[in-house]
Design a protein around this motif. Structure first.
Motif, mmCIF file in Angstrom:
data_model
loop_
_atom_site.group_PDB
_atom_site.id
_atom_site.type_symbol
_atom_site.label_atom_id
_atom_site.label_comp_id
_atom_site.label_asym_id
_atom_site.label_seq_id
_atom_site.Cartn_x
_atom_site.Cartn_y
_atom_site.Cartn_z
ATOM 1 N N ALA A 103 0.917 -1.105 0.022
ATOM 2 C CA ALA A 103 0.069 -0.066 -0.036
ATOM 3 C C ALA A 103 0.859 1.248 -0.188
ATOM 4 C CB ALA A 103 -0.964 0.020 1.249
ATOM 5 N N ASP A 104 0.667 1.994 -1.084
ATOM 6 C CA ASP A 104 1.516 3.218 -1.064
ATOM 7 C C ASP A 104 1.139 4.700 -0.445
ATOM 8 O OD1 ASP A 104 -0.244 4.082 -3.086
ATOM 9 O OD2 ASP A 104 1.013 3.464 -4.823
ATOM 10 N N GLU A 105 1.607 5.617 -0.737
ATOM 11 C CA GLU A 105 1.077 6.939 -0.193
ATOM 12 C C GLU A 105 -0.206 7.345 -0.865
ATOM 13 O OE1 GLU A 105 5.806 7.447 -0.287
ATOM 14 O OE2 GLU A 105 4.372 6.239 -1.524
ATOM 15 N N ASN A 106 -0.599 6.706 -2.063
ATOM 16 C CA ASN A 106 -1.917 7.313 -2.627
ATOM 17 C C ASN A 106 -3.058 6.679 -1.809
ATOM 18 O OD1 ASN A 106 -0.634 8.359 -4.973
ATOM 19 N ND2 ASN A 106 -0.282 6.523 -5.897
ATOM 20 N N SER A 107 -2.975 5.745 -1.157
ATOM 21 C CA SER A 107 -3.830 5.063 -0.180
ATOM 22 C C SER A 107 -3.557 5.525 1.205
ATOM 23 C CB SER A 107 -4.303 3.723 -0.480
ATOM 24 O OG SER A 107 -2.805 3.068 0.000
ATOM 25 N N GLY A 108 -2.716 6.221 1.652
ATOM 26 C CA GLY A 108 -2.243 6.564 2.885
ATOM 27 C C GLY A 108 -1.480 5.403 3.549
ATOM 28 N N PHE A 109 -1.143 4.382 2.681
ATOM 29 C CA PHE A 109 -0.334 3.252 3.192
ATOM 30 C C PHE A 109 -1.371 2.399 3.798
ATOM 31 C CE2 PHE A 109 3.494 6.241 3.953
ATOM 32 C CZ PHE A 109 4.213 5.810 2.663
ATOM 33 N N LYS A 110 -2.646 2.284 3.254
ATOM 34 C CA LYS A 110 -3.492 1.229 3.605
ATOM 35 C C LYS A 110 -4.187 0.641 2.641
ATOM 36 C CE LYS A 110 -5.578 5.035 5.701
ATOM 37 N NZ LYS A 110 -6.407 6.109 6.302
ATOM 38 N N ILE A 111 -4.398 -0.775 2.800
ATOM 39 C CA ILE A 111 -4.566 -1.581 1.566
ATOM 40 C C ILE A 111 -6.128 -1.307 1.374
ATOM 41 C CG2 ILE A 111 -3.081 -3.286 1.790
ATOM 42 C CD1 ILE A 111 -5.532 -5.059 2.926
ATOM 43 N N THR A 112 -6.773 -1.549 0.147
ATOM 44 C CA THR A 112 -8.135 -1.480 -0.086
ATOM 45 C C THR A 112 -8.797 -2.878 -0.204
ATOM 46 O OG1 THR A 112 -7.674 -1.543 -2.587
ATOM 47 C CG2 THR A 112 -7.528 0.413 -1.378
ATOM 48 N N ALA A 113 -10.175 -2.690 -0.004
ATOM 49 C CA ALA A 113 -10.677 -4.089 -0.360
ATOM 50 C C ALA A 113 -10.368 -4.891 -1.482
ATOM 51 C CB ALA A 113 -12.336 -3.919 -0.151
ATOM 52 N N GLU A 114 -10.162 -4.070 -2.743
ATOM 53 C CA GLU A 114 -9.901 -4.742 -3.875
ATOM 54 C C GLU A 114 -8.654 -5.414 -3.803
ATOM 55 O OE1 GLU A 114 -11.119 -1.601 -3.427
ATOM 56 O OE2 GLU A 114 -13.211 -1.997 -4.275
ATOM 57 N N GLN A 115 -7.644 -4.673 -3.233
ATOM 58 C CA GLN A 115 -6.280 -5.435 -3.085
ATOM 59 C C GLN A 115 -6.622 -6.718 -2.293
ATOM 60 O OE1 GLN A 115 -4.454 -1.763 -1.550
ATOM 61 N NE2 GLN A 115 -2.437 -2.218 -3.053
ATOM 62 N N LEU A 116 -7.053 -6.509 -1.517
ATOM 63 C CA LEU A 116 -7.327 -8.064 -0.213
ATOM 64 C C LEU A 116 -7.917 -8.863 -1.052
ATOM 65 C CD1 LEU A 116 -6.950 -9.103 2.338
ATOM 66 C CD2 LEU A 116 -8.900 -8.172 2.987
ATOM 67 N N ARG A 117 -8.918 -8.808 -1.871
ATOM 68 C CA ARG A 117 -9.556 -9.604 -2.441
ATOM 69 C C ARG A 117 -8.852 -10.249 -3.535
ATOM 70 N NH1 ARG A 117 -13.955 -6.832 -3.524
ATOM 71 N NH2 ARG A 117 -15.297 -7.898 -1.769
ATOM 72 N N SER A 118 -8.049 -9.367 -4.189
ATOM 73 C CA SER A 118 -7.396 -10.047 -5.286
ATOM 74 C C SER A 118 -5.797 -11.089 -4.682
ATOM 75 C CB SER A 118 -6.345 -8.676 -6.024
ATOM 76 O OG SER A 118 -5.473 -8.186 -5.374
ATOM 77 N N LYS A 119 -5.692 -10.990 -3.667
ATOM 78 C CA LYS A 119 -4.501 -11.906 -3.053
ATOM 79 C C LYS A 119 -5.131 -12.931 -2.308
ATOM 80 C CE LYS A 119 -1.188 -9.342 -3.980
ATOM 81 N NZ LYS A 119 0.049 -9.966 -4.981
ATOM 82 N N ILE A 120 -6.681 -13.152 -2.112
ATOM 83 C CA ILE A 120 -7.015 -14.182 -1.234
ATOM 84 C C ILE A 120 -7.143 -15.414 -2.446
ATOM 85 C CG2 ILE A 120 -9.124 -15.342 -0.349
ATOM 86 C CD1 ILE A 120 -9.494 -12.497 0.925
ATOM 87 N N THR A 121 -6.486 -16.503 -1.915
ATOM 88 C CA THR A 121 -6.503 -17.934 -2.718
ATOM 89 C C THR A 121 -7.155 -18.973 -1.563
ATOM 90 O OG1 THR A 121 -4.442 -18.686 -1.795
ATOM 91 C CG2 THR A 121 -4.360 -17.338 -3.895
ATOM 92 N N LYS A 122 -7.311 -20.283 -2.298
ATOM 93 C CA LYS A 122 -7.780 -21.263 -1.562
ATOM 94 C C LYS A 122 -6.707 -21.486 -0.330
ATOM 95 C CE LYS A 122 -5.809 -24.904 -4.490
ATOM 96 N NZ LYS A 122 -6.073 -26.151 -5.132
ATOM 97 N N SER A 123 -5.604 -21.249 -0.217
ATOM 98 C CA SER A 123 -4.546 -21.381 0.778
ATOM 99 C C SER A 123 -4.547 -20.247 1.566
ATOM 100 C CB SER A 123 -3.246 -21.644 -0.139
ATOM 101 O OG SER A 123 -3.182 -22.606 -0.733
ATOM 102 N N THR A 124 -5.351 -19.204 1.548
ATOM 103 C CA THR A 124 -5.118 -18.007 2.443
ATOM 104 C C THR A 124 -5.787 -18.542 3.777
ATOM 105 O OG1 THR A 124 -5.228 -16.638 0.423
ATOM 106 C CG2 THR A 124 -5.584 -15.719 2.856
ATOM 107 N N LYS A 125 -5.192 -18.278 4.840
ATOM 108 C CA LYS A 125 -5.451 -18.684 6.191
ATOM 109 C C LYS A 125 -5.901 -17.404 6.919
ATOM 110 C CE LYS A 125 -5.830 -22.162 7.728
ATOM 111 N NZ LYS A 125 -5.081 -23.154 8.936
ATOM 112 N N LEU A 126 -5.068 -16.305 6.951
ATOM 113 C CA LEU A 126 -4.945 -15.288 7.804
ATOM 114 C C LEU A 126 -4.456 -14.121 7.152
ATOM 115 C CD1 LEU A 126 -4.694 -14.468 10.920
ATOM 116 C CD2 LEU A 126 -2.152 -15.252 10.800
ATOM 117 N N LEU A 127 -5.270 -13.100 7.807
ATOM 118 C CA LEU A 127 -4.757 -11.509 7.608
ATOM 119 C C LEU A 127 -4.296 -10.862 8.547
ATOM 120 C CD1 LEU A 127 -4.783 -8.912 5.600
ATOM 121 C CD2 LEU A 127 -7.217 -8.464 6.463
ATOM 122 N N ILE A 128 -3.008 -10.009 8.455
ATOM 123 C CA ILE A 128 -2.531 -9.515 9.627
ATOM 124 C C ILE A 128 -2.701 -7.833 9.336
ATOM 125 C CG2 ILE A 128 -0.555 -8.925 11.020
ATOM 126 C CD1 ILE A 128 0.536 -11.325 10.314
#
Length: 397
Positions: A144-169
């Motif tokens: 997450a860069d300066e454009n989002s204030g160093f915060k991830i968006t829902a779209e970014q999170l969704r794009s990284k989730i796979t069947k192996s995803t267990k946890l988000l920090i």
């Protein structure tokens, strides 16, 4: 001799502590180093908290306790969340640990194993990926860069989730950026967390250190994902109790049972005396916490003005914690006395060895162009360090 366990080769030493140790060694030899590395408030632990510890000693409360912490402290945590966030927990779902770092490691070891993926928004605290590797799981970094204030968006999170995803920090307020997630931003992430059915660690260790009239929103406030959320908190930052080593986790009963078993075998109980002090910290007068927050804010404002005045430096005003995360990309690939400054690692080495200012390269947190400065030291010391850096940057050709 036989080789060590594979996990031992995957881990790296904490760069924050390594740089701080190097700076302190220089200082012990009489070198005038300004140390802007460690996130440790320079205030003494408040008197009422120290008095509670002394009372515990005088009353001989110095023996083993329940390995998960004493019930009065666990209940104090429950009451805190009820009063501040309107959320009710059972005290048995609270595990007191030897600092928030152990609480985090307990949770990751309880939840993750080989084949799992753990999503970590970066820039992030440098120990998150290392703890994930220790569990056998795979860190998946989302920048997450300066454009989002160093915060991830829902779209970014969704794009990284796979069947192996267990946890988000997630961490808010953030180390190293000072970013604070708003309720609206969390609501969008909650939708993704709910639909994907993943667990989420919400690290809110800096919850009391928020500025500009912002309010800390805890992820436990969202009922729809309550069973998926594991809270991490402690007394080190807000109450200037770093050396007391009291942190805690709050999780559902299934996870809490595993955490209790893990801790019973690894360390058993946290320090008995520190537990009594932590009760006073959480239940006692909070005036000193607010006084410290106001002083941090004064340093934040002064430091921001100073950094913004330095040519070629860029940064976002942090909304929480006590760090500046500064973009020095303008000064990369320059030379000083025949040395090429190719990275922020080179730059922070220059800061320490030539300018006698210790800071942490952004590579430790997942960025190649930033440097983190802690303003947990005095305003005078912080500005003195920045003066040295401003002068030193002018020498980079």
């Amino acid at each position: 001799m036989k080789k060590l366990a594979d996990r031992s080769y995957k881990l790296s030493l904490s760069q924050t502590l390594a740089i701080s140790a190097k700076a302190n060694k220089m200082k012990s030899k009489g070198v005038d180093v300004v140390n802007l590395t460690v996130g440790e408030p320079d205030f003494p632990t408040p008197h009422n908290i120290k008095a509670a510890a002394i009372t515990a000693i005088n009353e001989n409360f110095t023996k083993y306790t329940n390995s998960s912490g004493i019930e009065p402290l666990r209940q104090a945590v429950v009451d805190k969340y009820s009063e501040e966030f309107g959320v009710t927990f059972d005290w048995q779902n609270v595990t007191i640990s030897n600092g928030a770092k152990q609480a985090l490691n307990n949770v990751i070891m309880a939840v993750c194993e080989e084949g799992d993926e753990v999503i970590i928004p970066t820039p992030s605290w440098l120990s998150y990926p290392e703890m994930v590797l220790l569990s056998g799981a795979t860190p998946v970094l989302v920048y997450a860069d300066e454009n989002s204030g160093f915060k991830i968006t829902a779209e970014q999170l969704r794009s990284k989730i796979t069947k192996s995803t267990k946890l988000l920090i997630l961490c808010s307020p953030s180390n190293p950026t000072g970013a604070v997630y708003s309720r609206e931003e969390l609501e969008e992430l909650v939708e993704v967390i709910k639909e994907s059915n993943i667990y989420v660690i919400f690290d809110e260790i800096y919850e009391k250190l928020i500025y500009d009239d912002k309010r800390h929103v805890s992820l436990c406030e969202f009922d729809e994902i309550r069973e998926q959320v594991i809270l991490i908190n402690g007394v080190s930052k807000s109450y200037s109790m770093t050396g007391w080593r009291i942190g805690y986790s709050i999780a559902n009963e299934e996870i809490s049972k595993v955490i209790r078993k893990l801790q019973s075998h690894m360390t058993a109980n946290p320090n008995s005396i520190a537990q009594k002090a932590a009760i006073e910290a959480i239940r006692g007068d909070q005036a000193e916490v607010e006084r410290m927050r106001q002083i941090f804010n004064k340093r934040r404002l002064a430091g921001y003005e100073k950094l913004k005045s330095i040519e070629g430096v860029d940064l976002i005003m942090p909304s929480g914690a006590f760090y500046f995360y500064v973009d020095f990309s303008e000064y990369l690939n320059r030379r000083v006395r025949g040395r090429l400054i190719e990275s922020t690692d080179d730059l922070t080495n220059y800061f320490l060895e030539d300018l006698l200012v210790a800071a942490v390269s952004g590579t430790s947190f997942g960025s190649t162009k930033h440097v983190r400065f802690s303003f947990a030291c005095s305003e005078f010391e912080f500005l003195r360090g920045l003066d040295r850096i401003e002068a030193g940057l002018k020498k980079l050709m």
